[in-house]
Design an enzyme around this catalytic site. Structure first.
Site, PDB file in Angstrom:
ATOM      1  N   ASN A 111      -5.796  -5.585   4.926  1.00 47.11           N
ATOM      2  CA  ASN A 111      -6.154  -4.550   6.025  1.00 47.11           C
ATOM      3  C   ASN A 111      -7.391  -5.408   6.849  1.00 47.11           C
ATOM      4  O   ASN A 111      -8.342  -5.774   6.041  1.00 47.11           O
ATOM      5  CB  ASN A 111      -6.493  -3.372   5.986  1.00 47.11           C
ATOM      6  CG  ASN A 111      -5.309  -2.731   4.766  1.00 47.11           C
ATOM      7  OD1 ASN A 111      -5.463  -3.247   3.705  1.00 47.11           O
ATOM      8  ND2 ASN A 111      -4.675  -1.760   5.010  1.00 47.11           N
ATOM      9  N   HIS A 125      -1.599  -4.299  12.376  1.00 50.38           N
ATOM     10  CA  HIS A 125      -2.680  -5.088  12.203  1.00 50.38           C
ATOM     11  C   HIS A 125      -2.337  -6.558  13.071  1.00 50.38           C
ATOM     12  O   HIS A 125      -2.369  -7.793  12.695  1.00 50.38           O
ATOM     13  CB  HIS A 125      -2.538  -5.872  10.863  1.00 50.38           C
ATOM     14  CG  HIS A 125      -2.996  -4.622   9.835  1.00 50.38           C
ATOM     15  ND1 HIS A 125      -2.739  -4.768   8.294  1.00 50.38           N
ATOM     16  CD2 HIS A 125      -3.415  -3.513   9.766  1.00 50.38           C
ATOM     17  CE1 HIS A 125      -2.813  -3.834   7.900  1.00 50.38           C
ATOM     18  NE2 HIS A 125      -3.433  -2.731   8.858  1.00 50.38           N
ATOM     19  N   GLU A 169       0.885  -1.170  -0.058  1.00 53.32           N
ATOM     20  CA  GLU A 169      -0.064  -0.023   0.059  1.00 53.32           C
ATOM     21  C   GLU A 169       0.884   1.346   0.036  1.00 53.32           C
ATOM     22  O   GLU A 169       1.894   1.225   0.779  1.00 53.32           O
ATOM     23  CB  GLU A 169      -0.889  -0.084   1.125  1.00 53.32           C
ATOM     24  CG  GLU A 169      -1.825  -1.268   1.034  1.00 53.32           C
ATOM     25  CD  GLU A 169      -2.852  -1.608   2.228  1.00 53.32           C
ATOM     26  OE1 GLU A 169      -3.613  -2.155   1.976  1.00 53.32           O
ATOM     27  OE2 GLU A 169      -2.490  -1.068   3.373  1.00 53.32           O
TER      28      GLU A 169
END
Ligand code: FAD
Length: 497
Positions: free
Chosen positions: A475, A437, A352
């Site tokens: 995500n 995460h 990302e």
């Protein structure tokens, strides 16, 4: 002392917790949400609720003496981090020996601080990660429900192509293309309609004003505006901020909780003892796992399974920093909301494209790579500190770094560019010693049954990222939300009918 009984208690107020609270409230179940962080509703002396990334103050971090931003600075200047007074700030970094875990603190949990990227995982990988979950039901019903509830939207292509604020992302797309890699857009819960109005100067700037990480004052549809506001509106749900659950014990028919209330400055207010019939743990991968592990190891809930504490992973998170040519600047205007990812299907990486909203041209391209690192860590309970300790080593992160390095070596080779060594605290171009995460610790189908009911006890549930075994490939919050919707629907029908 007994400070009261409520039919249902939800611990935490992130995604899993917020979903559970709303559906319990709608079903007419009186519910108390206990959240250790603040309710972020009152503006500070500057008229804003949250501070921005370039000017962090005490609101930025959870009881730290100094900010601990992931990006340390550029040109070896410590631009980003500075001393701050200890305060119940919105972002925490929980530091274990080889891993720092970023988490949100406040009513809304991670939704307050995160980048808003709302990505549904690849179905084949989801089926591999959570084989006991009916994938058809998830992809037809619960993912779409989560997307609607969270108000997921996508950036209009003309806006992306035309905005100065996404030059950094377009440049990374060009560089990736020269190496043969494609890109994909990432949906978000930040309103792109609002962002376009920011750019036109019609509304206060948030994403375009270096706001993310320490909260967004505008534009982002966080849980406090969505699920949690709706939960309170049912009339059955109350939220108690600055209330941290420290102990869970079984009673004859439910659970007894010890809760510590503090002021935003950290002064003790009260220790409370509450009881409930049904207890929903939504304190996140770290928080819910710690509560269960402590209860098992201290003998409060001795029948919890050996699986509690197992199956943890950082979702293969690796950050990377590259250097660009002088003739290919990234732009000094950068939107704080990422919208594009480079895809490397051969190495199972999505990278990302992250902003460096420094307000000056840095020539840095920054990335959050999500890899499918198969290694897992585990938690044990440390009696001396009364905390859960994560066992995860730098060596376990190596497959993630290797996968990301393969992709970025190719991009550097194709463009004759190099890595940056001045961006992360470790003075390396890759940082796998922190993550955004955290996943696992009370894995679905192992520490719990297939709907989050904790094994060994009745009326005790895990609702959050602790259920996901360490990796999703994208995500995680859409998945956590959808899974919580699926689980609470079953629990309401079978356990609370
Ligand atoms: P959380 O959202 O972590 O909520 C847990 C809550 O419980 C917290 O509010 C915490 O304060 C509270 N709590 C913990 N312990 C206790 C206790 N003992 N008593 C009372 N309360 C307690 N994900 C995405 O999908 N897209 C992104 O773009 C993205 N960007 C991110 C950026 C950052 C900087 C961070 C930190 C995370 C990001 N994430 C992103 C991850 C995402 O936010 C998390 O996966 C998600 O918030 C986890 O949800 P959860 O329900 O498991 O728990």
């Amino acid at each position: 002392a007994d400070d009261g009984h409520v039919p249902a208690i939800v611990v935490g107020s992130g995604y899993g917790a917020a979903v559970s609270a709303l559906r319990l409230g709608e079903a007419g179940v009186r519910t108390l949400v206990l959240e250790m962080g603040q309710a972020w509703t009152t503006p500070g002396p500057d008229g804003r609720v949250h501070c921005d990334m370039l000017n962090p103050d005490r609101r930025s971090m959870w009881f730290k003496d100094r900010t601990e931003a992931p990006v340390n600075g550029v040109l070896f200047l410590d631009l980003a981090n500075r001393p701050i007074p200890r305060y119940a700030g919105v972002l925490d970094r929980v530091n274990f020996p080889d891993m720092g875990v970023y988490v949100g603190r406040g009513v809304g949990g991670g939704s307050l601080v995160n980048g808003g990227m709302a990505v549904v995982p690849d179905r084949a990988y989801f089926e591999q990660v959570l084989p006991n979950v009916d994938a058809a039901e998830m992809y037809e019903r619960y993912f779409p429900l989560a997307q609607r509830m969270l108000r997921v939207n996508s950036i209009p292509a003309p806006y992306f192509e035309g905005s100065d604020y996404y030059q950094y992302a377009r440049l990374s797309r060009t560089l990736a293309g020269r190496a043969g890699y494609g890109t994909r857009f990432l949906p978000n819960v930040y309103s792109f309609d609002y962002m376009a109005r920011e750019e036109r100067g019609e509304v206060p700037k948030s994403a375009l004003g270096t706001e993310v990480l320490y909260g967004n004052n505008h534009g982002k549809f966080s849980l406090d505006k969505g699920y949690l506001a709706q939960a309170v509106a049912t009339g059955n749900v109350t939220i108690a901020p600055l209330h941290r659950v420290t102990r869970v014990q079984a009673t004859a028919s439910g659970y007894a909780l010890t809760v510590r209330q503090i002021t935003a400055e950290g002064a003790p207010v009260a220790e409370k003892h509450l009881t409930c019939d049904h207890l929903f743990l939504g304190a996140g991968s770290l928080g819910s796992t710690e509560l269960l592990l402590r209860a098992r190891e201290t003998g409060d809930l001795p029948d919890l399974s050996d699986e509690v504490g197992e199956g943890w992973g950082p979702n293969g998170n690796v950050m990377a920093a590259r250097n660009n040519h002088l003739l290919e600047p990234t732009g000094f205007k950068q939107s704080a909301i990422p919208v594009l990812a480079i895809e490397d299907p051969a190495r199972d990486v999505i990278a990302e494209i992250a902003p460096v909203p420094a307000g000056i041209e840095t020539y840095v391209s920054l990335y959050l790579a999500i890899t499918k690192n198969p290694n897992r860590g585990r938690f044990t309970y440390d009696a001396a500190t009364d905390r859960a300790v994560l066992h995860w080593t730098a060596a376990q992160a190596e497959p993630a770094v290797a996968a990301a390095r393969g992709l970025f070596d190719d991009i550097n080779d194709a463009n004759n560019t190099t890595y940056r060594y001045d961006v992360f605290a470790n003075r390396q171009p890759f940082a796998a010693d922190f993550c955004y995460h955290p996943l696992g610790g009370a894995v679905l189908g192992r520490a719990t049954d297939d709907h989050g009911r904790v094994r060994g006890y009745r009326r005790l549930y895990v609702t959050d990222g602790a259920l996901v075994p360490g990796s999703l490939g994208v995500n995680p919050f859409v998945t956590i939300t959808a899974l919580a919707e699926r689980n609470i629907a079953r629990v309401l029908a079978e356990d609370l009918a």
